[in-house]
Write an enzyme that holds these catalytic residues in place. Structure first.
Site, PDB file in Angstrom:
ATOM      1  N   CYS A  88      19.727   6.100  -8.795  1.00 51.32           N
ATOM      2  CA  CYS A  88      19.390   4.688  -8.606  1.00 51.32           C
ATOM      3  C   CYS A  88      17.898   4.503  -8.358  1.00 51.32           C
ATOM      4  CB  CYS A  88      20.196   4.129  -7.431  1.00 51.32           C
ATOM      5  SG  CYS A  88      19.878   2.383  -7.090  1.00 51.32           S
ATOM      6  N   CYS A  91      16.204   2.966  -3.704  1.00 54.06           N
ATOM      7  CA  CYS A  91      15.581   3.731  -2.619  1.00 54.06           C
ATOM      8  C   CYS A  91      14.910   4.988  -3.167  1.00 54.06           C
ATOM      9  CB  CYS A  91      16.630   4.145  -1.589  1.00 54.06           C
ATOM     10  SG  CYS A  91      17.477   2.756  -0.799  1.00 54.06           S
ATOM     11  N   CYS A 169      26.759   0.016  -1.583  1.00 53.40           N
ATOM     12  CA  CYS A 169      25.323   0.222  -1.352  1.00 53.40           C
ATOM     13  C   CYS A 169      25.072   0.226   0.153  1.00 53.40           C
ATOM     14  CB  CYS A 169      24.508  -0.872  -2.029  1.00 53.40           C
ATOM     15  SG  CYS A 169      22.733  -0.761  -1.688  1.00 53.40           S
ATOM     16  N   PHE A 301      -0.007 -19.222   1.134  1.00 56.97           N
ATOM     17  CA  PHE A 301       1.144 -18.552   0.506  1.00 56.97           C
ATOM     18  C   PHE A 301       2.381 -18.797   1.378  1.00 56.97           C
ATOM     19  CE2 PHE A 301      -2.750 -16.126  -0.181  1.00 56.97           C
ATOM     20  CZ  PHE A 301      -2.827 -16.032  -1.560  1.00 56.97           C
ATOM     21  N   GLU A 322       1.169 -23.402  -1.116  1.00 57.45           N
ATOM     22  CA  GLU A 322       2.040 -22.528  -1.907  1.00 57.45           C
ATOM     23  C   GLU A 322       1.810 -22.791  -3.393  1.00 57.45           C
ATOM     24  OE1 GLU A 322       4.674 -20.184  -3.675  1.00 57.45           O
ATOM     25  OE2 GLU A 322       4.150 -20.016  -1.547  1.00 57.45           O
ATOM     26  N   ASN A 349      -2.832 -23.138  -6.812  1.00 56.26           N
ATOM     27  CA  ASN A 349      -2.915 -21.759  -7.284  1.00 56.26           C
ATOM     28  C   ASN A 349      -4.005 -21.058  -6.477  1.00 56.26           C
ATOM     29  OD1 ASN A 349      -3.241 -19.328  -8.584  1.00 56.26           O
ATOM     30  ND2 ASN A 349      -3.226 -20.186 -10.650  1.00 56.26           N
ATOM     31  N   ASP A 370       0.102 -14.824   3.905  1.00 60.76           N
ATOM     32  CA  ASP A 370       1.203 -13.914   3.568  1.00 60.76           C
ATOM     33  C   ASP A 370       1.304 -13.812   2.045  1.00 60.76           C
ATOM     34  OD1 ASP A 370       3.452 -12.322   3.557  1.00 60.76           O
ATOM     35  OD2 ASP A 370       4.838 -13.916   4.131  1.00 60.76           O
ATOM     36  N   CYS A 396       2.089  -7.076   1.980  1.00 59.88           N
ATOM     37  CA  CYS A 396       3.110  -6.188   1.413  1.00 59.88           C
ATOM     38  C   CYS A 396       2.471  -5.116   0.534  1.00 59.88           C
ATOM     39  CB  CYS A 396       4.163  -6.983   0.643  1.00 59.88           C
ATOM     40  SG  CYS A 396       3.515  -7.967  -0.714  1.00 59.88           S
TER      41      CYS A 396
END
EC number: 2.1.1.190
Length: 438
Positions: A88, A91, A169, A301, A322, A349, A370, A396
């Site tokens: 998979c 992960c 899962c 964001f 946003e 934007n 964010d 992130c």
């Protein structure tokens, strides 16, 4: 004389097995060894291991190799929890003990900041939630197998469009995982199963949501079967006949709670997949901003208002920006439903020039960002020029956080706190939060 193009021959790959010592992990969780001073990336290998490898790609600057076997294993290695782990594409760190995943991600975050010359300040304790059963969202791929006339139902294989058939899962929340087997059975019974695109499952605080993407209309019998299935299990049902068409068939409008605030969403909208970590993340961000009732806060964001709405309960005014207009409209509606009149939302934007926007000349005491993985390079100059007292950056992608941090530091900000968020256990994804102060 005519000249004919002769394509260069592809460099041959040395497929001979070779023994290497793995020294560290890269930012995606692959092991790194060195052969002739060139890095070799090995999926599934851990630092401290002696690995027998086979090269699958050799380039001038780096190589990639397949792990054949381990001559020496790390004491930090564990047996993967999921039976589909080696196939998979979801992960990629289940072979590493969870506490060691945290250590590795923390080190990687600090390494990337240091590489960009960013002095990191205080390193705070990571935000953590459940190791398993944490994902409240899953996209299930479907494909009709012409040989068996059965649906392949599951997740994409690693670096492939092929589907790994999955009925359980371990990282999905139990409320969603319990439906996989019965949902597979139901969809295979539909006459129009060849017209199915994909399925999405989302766990809201008021129920489980099922979205079905289909490329042709269901006949009456199939549609009734879907409705009956959802009624029996009290599922919220959406059908998506086109990419931009969403039909709410049954159940309540889904929402999740954050800091006592209801945030309504559709299954097309982005929400954080880890409920527990999201709640802690919002709490920490608000704490780091050190809010008071006279503050004016800019939330860039902002999405549906995950930060904006809790912020609005604590400060004088909030402005949320946003890029997706549909989410802006839902954020406005969420503010109305929660009776928050001191928050405004605008579409813009943020990868383009924003200095002419009305909000870009407003005085803000605090700013929160964010952004997506690409970071916030397009708006960092504006953030710096607004001269807030405090900036909290939720990231992130540590590489773009490190890049964007440089501009704030050049404008007189100091990075005073940095912390990791374990949003995606058992994967190489690394979320973090940084506090900048002037």
């Amino acid at each position: 004389m005519a000249q004919f193009f002769k394509p260069k021959k592809k460099a041959s790959v040395n497929t001979k097995h070779q023994s290497v010592d793995v020294v560290r992990l890269d930012h995606n969780g692959a092991g790194i060894a060195f052969v002739d001073k060139k890095p070799v990336f090995i999926e599934g290998a851990l630092p401290g291991e002696k690995a027998i490898i086979q090269f699958i790609e050799q380039k001038k600057q780096f190589s990639r190799a397949k792990l054949i076997k381990l001559a020496q294993k790390s004491e930090k290695r564990q047996t993967p929890i999921c039976q589909h782990y080696h196939e998979c594409g979801g992960c990629n760190l289940q072979h590493l003990q969870h506490e060691e995943q945290i250590v590795a991600k923390n080190e990687k975050l600090q390494e990337l900041m240091k590489k960009q010359g960013v002095s990191q300040g205080e390193m705070v304790q990571p935000i953590m939630g459940e190791e398993l059963s944490y994902r409240r969202r899953a996209r299930i791929s479907l494909m009709l197998n012409k040989q068996t006339n059965q649906l392949d139902f599951g997740f994409r294989k690693k670096q492939s469009k092929a589907i790994v058939n999955v009925r359980h899962c371990p990282v999905l929340v139990q409320e969603l995982d319990q439906h996989l087997e019965s949902l597979f059975t139901l969809l295979n019974q539909l006459k129009g199963k060849k017209h199915l695109g994909h399925v999405e499952l989302v766990q809201a605080d008021n129920g489980s949501v099922l979205l079905i993407r289909h490329v042709a209309d269901f006949n009456e019998k199939d549609q009734q079967a879907l409705v009956n299935y959802c009624e029996e299990r009290n599922l919220i049902l959406y059908l998506m006949p086109e990419a931009d068409v969403l039909n709410h068939v049954r159940g309540e409008e889904p929402f999740y709670l954050i800091d006592g605030t209801k945030i309504y969403f559709t299954p097309k909208d982005f929400i954080q997949v880890n409920r527990n970590v999201n709640e802690q993340m919002v709490e920490q961000a608000l704490s780091w901003l050190d809010l008071n009732e006279n503050d004016s806060v800019l939330d860039l964001f902002c999405g549906l208002g995950n930060f904006s709405l809790p912020l609005a309960k604590k400060v004088k005014t909030v402005v949320g920006i946003e890029g997706v207009d549909e989410m802006v409209q839902r954020a406005k509606l969420n503010a109305e439903r929660n009776q928050l009149s001191n928050v405004s939302f605008y579409q813009a934007n943020l990868e383009e020039e924003v200095s002419e926007q009305v909000w870009a000349s407003t005085k803000f005491t605090k700013i929160l960002l964010d952004p997506a993985r690409a970071g916030a390079a397009g708006v960092m100059e504006t953030v710096a020029k607004l001269k807030p007292q405090t900036v909290v950056y939720v990231s992130c992608n540590p590489a773009t956080l490190a890049r964007d941090s440089q501009l704030l530091i050049q404008h007189g900000f100091k990075l005073t706190r940095l912390g990791m968020l374990d949003m995606f256990p058992h994967t190489g994804h690394l979320e973090s939060m940084a506090l900048f102060e002037r």
